[in-house]
Design a protein around this motif. Structure first.
Motif, PDB file in Angstrom:
ATOM      1  N   PRO A 160      -6.458   9.574   5.446  1.00  0.00           N
ATOM      2  CA  PRO A 160      -6.060   9.079   4.124  1.00  0.00           C
ATOM      3  C   PRO A 160      -5.822   7.574   4.185  1.00  0.00           C
ATOM      4  CG  PRO A 160      -4.482  10.698   4.993  1.00  0.00           C
ATOM      5  CD  PRO A 160      -5.357  10.262   6.109  1.00  0.00           C
ATOM      6  N   TYR A 219      -4.559   4.105   1.982  1.00  0.00           N
ATOM      7  CA  TYR A 219      -3.982   3.517   0.782  1.00  0.00           C
ATOM      8  C   TYR A 219      -3.831   2.018   1.047  1.00  0.00           C
ATOM      9  CZ  TYR A 219      -0.576   2.765  -2.969  1.00  0.00           C
ATOM     10  OH  TYR A 219       0.097   2.302  -4.075  1.00  0.00           O
ATOM     11  N   GLU A 271      -5.852  -0.115   2.777  1.00  0.00           N
ATOM     12  CA  GLU A 271      -6.015  -0.386   4.217  1.00  0.00           C
ATOM     13  C   GLU A 271      -7.273  -1.203   4.499  1.00  0.00           C
ATOM     14  OE1 GLU A 271      -3.630   0.367   6.149  1.00  0.00           O
ATOM     15  OE2 GLU A 271      -2.727   2.293   5.625  1.00  0.00           O
ATOM     16  N   ASP A 323      -6.815   6.895  -1.338  1.00  0.00           N
ATOM     17  CA  ASP A 323      -5.738   7.457  -2.151  1.00  0.00           C
ATOM     18  C   ASP A 323      -5.298   6.434  -3.211  1.00  0.00           C
ATOM     19  OD1 ASP A 323      -3.686   9.023  -3.057  1.00  0.00           O
ATOM     20  OD2 ASP A 323      -2.315   8.550  -1.412  1.00  0.00           O
ATOM     21  N   ASN A 353      -3.158   7.117  -6.952  1.00  0.00           N
ATOM     22  CA  ASN A 353      -2.399   7.351  -5.730  1.00  0.00           C
ATOM     23  C   ASN A 353      -1.626   8.673  -5.842  1.00  0.00           C
ATOM     24  OD1 ASN A 353       0.637   6.462  -4.345  1.00  0.00           O
ATOM     25  ND2 ASN A 353      -1.201   6.469  -3.109  1.00  0.00           N
ATOM     26  N   HIS A 358       0.243  10.558   0.551  1.00  0.00           N
ATOM     27  CA  HIS A 358      -0.378  10.866   1.841  1.00  0.00           C
ATOM     28  C   HIS A 358      -0.676  12.355   2.016  1.00  0.00           C
ATOM     29  CE1 HIS A 358       0.422  11.407   6.339  1.00  0.00           C
ATOM     30  NE2 HIS A 358      -0.784  10.922   6.262  1.00  0.00           N
ATOM     31  N   ASP A 407      -3.768   8.732  10.768  1.00  0.00           N
ATOM     32  CA  ASP A 407      -3.500   7.616   9.857  1.00  0.00           C
ATOM     33  C   ASP A 407      -4.581   6.558   9.987  1.00  0.00           C
ATOM     34  OD1 ASP A 407      -1.238   8.898   9.143  1.00  0.00           O
ATOM     35  OD2 ASP A 407       0.169   7.431   9.997  1.00  0.00           O
ATOM     36  N   GLY A 408      -4.681   5.738   8.963  1.00  0.00           N
ATOM     37  CA  GLY A 408      -5.731   4.725   8.956  1.00  0.00           C
ATOM     38  C   GLY A 408      -5.271   3.351   9.397  1.00  0.00           C
ATOM     39  N   ASP A 409      -4.063   3.252   9.936  1.00  0.00           N
ATOM     40  CA  ASP A 409      -3.565   1.925  10.312  1.00  0.00           C
ATOM     41  C   ASP A 409      -3.603   1.719  11.826  1.00  0.00           C
ATOM     42  OD1 ASP A 409      -1.649   3.731  10.992  1.00  0.00           O
ATOM     43  OD2 ASP A 409      -0.001   2.747   9.957  1.00  0.00           O
ATOM     44  N   GLN A 450      -2.142   3.350  14.051  1.00  0.00           N
ATOM     45  CA  GLN A 450      -0.952   3.772  14.794  1.00  0.00           C
ATOM     46  C   GLN A 450      -1.231   5.094  15.498  1.00  0.00           C
ATOM     47  OE1 GLN A 450       2.357   3.277  11.737  1.00  0.00           O
ATOM     48  NE2 GLN A 450       3.143   2.149  13.498  1.00  0.00           N
ATOM     49  N   LYS A 497      14.967   3.767   8.736  1.00  0.00           N
ATOM     50  CA  LYS A 497      13.960   4.837   8.727  1.00  0.00           C
ATOM     51  C   LYS A 497      14.188   5.769   9.925  1.00  0.00           C
ATOM     52  CE  LYS A 497       9.316   4.832   6.946  1.00  0.00           C
ATOM     53  NZ  LYS A 497       8.009   4.243   6.906  1.00  0.00           N
ATOM     54  N   ARG A 556       1.462  -1.053  13.490  1.00  0.00           N
ATOM     55  CA  ARG A 556       0.382  -0.948  12.505  1.00  0.00           C
ATOM     56  C   ARG A 556      -0.477  -2.212  12.611  1.00  0.00           C
ATOM     57  NH1 ARG A 556      -0.797  -0.481   7.169  1.00  0.00           N
ATOM     58  NH2 ARG A 556      -0.055   1.629   6.827  1.00  0.00           N
ATOM     59  N   LYS A 599       2.969   2.006   4.157  1.00  0.00           N
ATOM     60  CA  LYS A 599       2.809   2.480   2.788  1.00  0.00           C
ATOM     61  C   LYS A 599       3.807   3.582   2.473  1.00  0.00           C
ATOM     62  CE  LYS A 599      -0.543  -0.384   2.506  1.00  0.00           C
ATOM     63  NZ  LYS A 599      -0.834  -0.631   3.882  1.00  0.00           N
ATOM     64  N   TYR A 600       4.447   4.074   3.519  1.00  0.00           N
ATOM     65  CA  TYR A 600       5.493   5.076   3.293  1.00  0.00           C
ATOM     66  C   TYR A 600       6.792   4.325   3.105  1.00  0.00           C
ATOM     67  CZ  TYR A 600       4.145   9.932   3.746  1.00  0.00           C
ATOM     68  OH  TYR A 600       3.683  11.190   3.488  1.00  0.00           O
ATOM     69  N   LYS A 655       9.586   7.103  -0.613  1.00  0.00           N
ATOM     70  CA  LYS A 655       8.565   8.134  -0.389  1.00  0.00           C
ATOM     71  C   LYS A 655       8.965   9.040   0.775  1.00  0.00           C
ATOM     72  CE  LYS A 655       4.163   6.343  -2.123  1.00  0.00           C
ATOM     73  NZ  LYS A 655       2.893   5.705  -1.794  1.00  0.00           N
TER      74      LYS A 655
HETATM   75  N1  UDP Z   1      -1.099   6.717   2.839  1.00  0.00           N
HETATM   76  C1  UDP Z   1      -1.756   7.295   1.767  1.00  0.00           C
HETATM   77  N2  UDP Z   1      -1.106   7.390   0.566  1.00  0.00           N
HETATM   78  C2  UDP Z   1       0.176   6.951   0.395  1.00  0.00           C
HETATM   79  C3  UDP Z   1       0.858   6.399   1.521  1.00  0.00           C
HETATM   80  C4  UDP Z   1       0.187   6.312   2.720  1.00  0.00           C
HETATM   81  O1  UDP Z   1      -2.898   7.714   1.887  1.00  0.00           O
HETATM   82  O2  UDP Z   1       0.703   7.060  -0.716  1.00  0.00           O
HETATM   83  C5  UDP Z   1      -1.801   6.604   4.124  1.00  0.00           C
HETATM   84  C6  UDP Z   1      -1.812   5.206   4.732  1.00  0.00           C
HETATM   85  O3  UDP Z   1      -2.891   4.431   4.252  1.00  0.00           O
HETATM   86  C7  UDP Z   1      -1.922   5.496   6.214  1.00  0.00           C
HETATM   87  C8  UDP Z   1      -1.167   6.817   6.357  1.00  0.00           C
HETATM   88  O4  UDP Z   1      -1.118   7.396   5.059  1.00  0.00           O
HETATM   89  O5  UDP Z   1      -3.273   5.695   6.600  1.00  0.00           O
HETATM   90  C9  UDP Z   1       0.225   6.635   6.903  1.00  0.00           C
HETATM   91  O6  UDP Z   1       0.920   5.688   6.141  1.00  0.00           O
HETATM   92  P1  UDP Z   1       1.846   4.585   6.805  1.00  0.00           P
HETATM   93  O7  UDP Z   1       1.175   3.977   7.982  1.00  0.00           O
HETATM   94  O8  UDP Z   1       2.274   3.629   5.738  1.00  0.00           O
HETATM   95  O9  UDP Z   1       3.074   5.477   7.246  1.00  0.00           O
HETATM   96  P2  UDP Z   1       4.071   5.292   8.472  1.00  0.00           P
HETATM   97  O10 UDP Z   1       3.239   4.871   9.659  1.00  0.00           O
HETATM   98  O11 UDP Z   1       5.036   4.279   8.047  1.00  0.00           O
HETATM   99  O12 UDP Z   1       4.659   6.654   8.627  1.00  0.00           O
END
Ligand code: UDP
Ligand code: MG
Length: 320
Positions: free
Chosen positions: A9, A11, A13, A43, A71, A74, A94-96, A98, A132, A200, A206-207, A211
């Motif tokens: 997913p 958002y 990115e 998304d 949107n 996730h 995830d797409g970042d 991580q 967090k 990231r 994005k969370y 959220k």
């Molecule tokens: N993401 C999404 N929709 C949202 C929020 C996040 O598709 O409303 C995706 C975001 O692009 C990423 C993944 O979910 O690929 C995890 O998000 P993020 O890295 O922000 O979360 P964290 O690492 O903080 O848990």
């Protein structure tokens, strides 16, 4: 080796996509897989994420792009990806970056050993805010206390699930899906791979805290009715202590020369009872809101566009 669907997913990115794609290809191409597909779910991004996905899908038949109409979050985007995946095993990430794509061969090795679910377990995350971290620890503690499903620390949505498990997950028609809990709830054989999550690559998380809290609330509400019982118990406790206080007041009046007086005691009891009642109504309301979401039965996500080059092997479906 199986057919593998990678589900990501995205958002906003745009700055991570190129490297993500290259690293995925570098990992997936040398594997002797029967086939694989990379499902990129946009998304509701407002940046250049979708044009990049389209470009990938035009040149690479293994890339399938799904654009949601806005949107949806996730978890909903993950479900959209799972609904459109056709592999024997599905890997969500995830797409970042991580979630390092380099772990994929380890996932597949565990699957070959006979595990239906392989979860990546984060050992340490760089750059996570203390607030967090605090909330996620507290949530885990509370969730494990009140539901019979067990969640492990550091296990998020970076995992492999087999087609059998996907089949079971698809039979769950609830709208408010907390995937981490559901995957644990279904049972089957699970394995864990420990990894250290890097920062990231680009952009902000994005969370948001809001959220994350909402997801935690969905998790608790959909996995345990216990808060409702506690509300009743709280009522019992307050009634019990009020009763003792009443007896004390009567005793003072009948057997001593003093009695309870003053508006302060009245104000305190009114405020206290008001607070207890509001908490109880709040708990009831939260469950009611969840029932409301469910009975409306609206779709979890809406697909606006699908883009992929090779439509021979992979059927097209719209909307979930
Ligand atoms: N993401 C999404 N929709 C949202 C929020 C996040 O598709 O409303 C995706 C975001 O692009 C990423 C993944 O979910 O690929 C995890 O998000 P993020 O890295 O922000 O979360 P964290 O690492 O903080 O848990
Ligand atoms: Mg992230």
């Amino acid at each position: 080796m199986p057919r593998v669907s990678i589900i990501i997913p995205l958002y906003d990115e745009e700055n991570n996509l190129q490297e993500l794609y290259q690293r995925l290809k570098k990992v997936l191409d040398p594997l002797t897989l029967e086939d694989y597909e990379i499902i990129l779910i946009d998304d509701g991004s407002s940046d250049g994420t979708w044009p990049i996905i389209q470009k990938f899908s035009e040149t690479d038949p293994k890339v399938k792009g799904i654009k949601l109409s806005r949107n949806f979050g996730h978890q909903s985007a993950l479900i959209a990806g799972m609904d459109h995946a056709e592999g024997d095993v599905l890997i969500t990430m995830d797409g970042d970056l991580q979630h390092p794509p380099e772990l994929i061969p380890q996932f597949l090795a565990k699957w070959q050993e006979g595990f239906d679910i392989v979860c990546a377990q984060r050992e340490r995350t760089e750059n996570i805010s203390w607030i967090k971290n605090f909330f996620s620890k507290f949530f885990l503690f509370a969730f494990n206390k009140i539901s019979f499903v067990r969640l492990k620390e550091g296990v998020a949505d970076f995992r492999l699930i087999s087609r059998e498990v996907v089949g079971v997950l698809k039979t769950m028609k609830e709208r408010c899906r907390f995937l981490r809990g559901l995957v644990s709830w279904v049972g089957f054989r699970s394995a864990y791979i420990v990894y250290t999550a890097p920062k990231r690559l680009s952009g902000k998380a994005k969370y948001s805290l809001r959220k994350s809290l909402f997801l935690a609330l969905t998790g608790i509400l959909s996995f345990s009715p216990q808060p409702l019982y506690w509300a009743g118990f709280l009522g019992l406790v307050v009634t019990f202590f009020s009763f003792i206080y009443i007896i004390y007041a009567i005793y003072l009046k009948l057997f001593t020369h003093s009695s309870l007086s003053g508006w302060a005691s009245i104000l305190i009891s009114v405020l206290f009872l008001g607070g207890v009642q509001l908490i109880t109504i709040g708990i009831l309301g939260s469950y009611l809101a969840m029932v409301f979401e469910e009975v409306k039965g609206r779709p979890i996500y809406i697909v606006q566009k699908i883009t992929y080059k090779n439509s021979k092997n992979w059927k097209e479906e719209v909307n979930g």
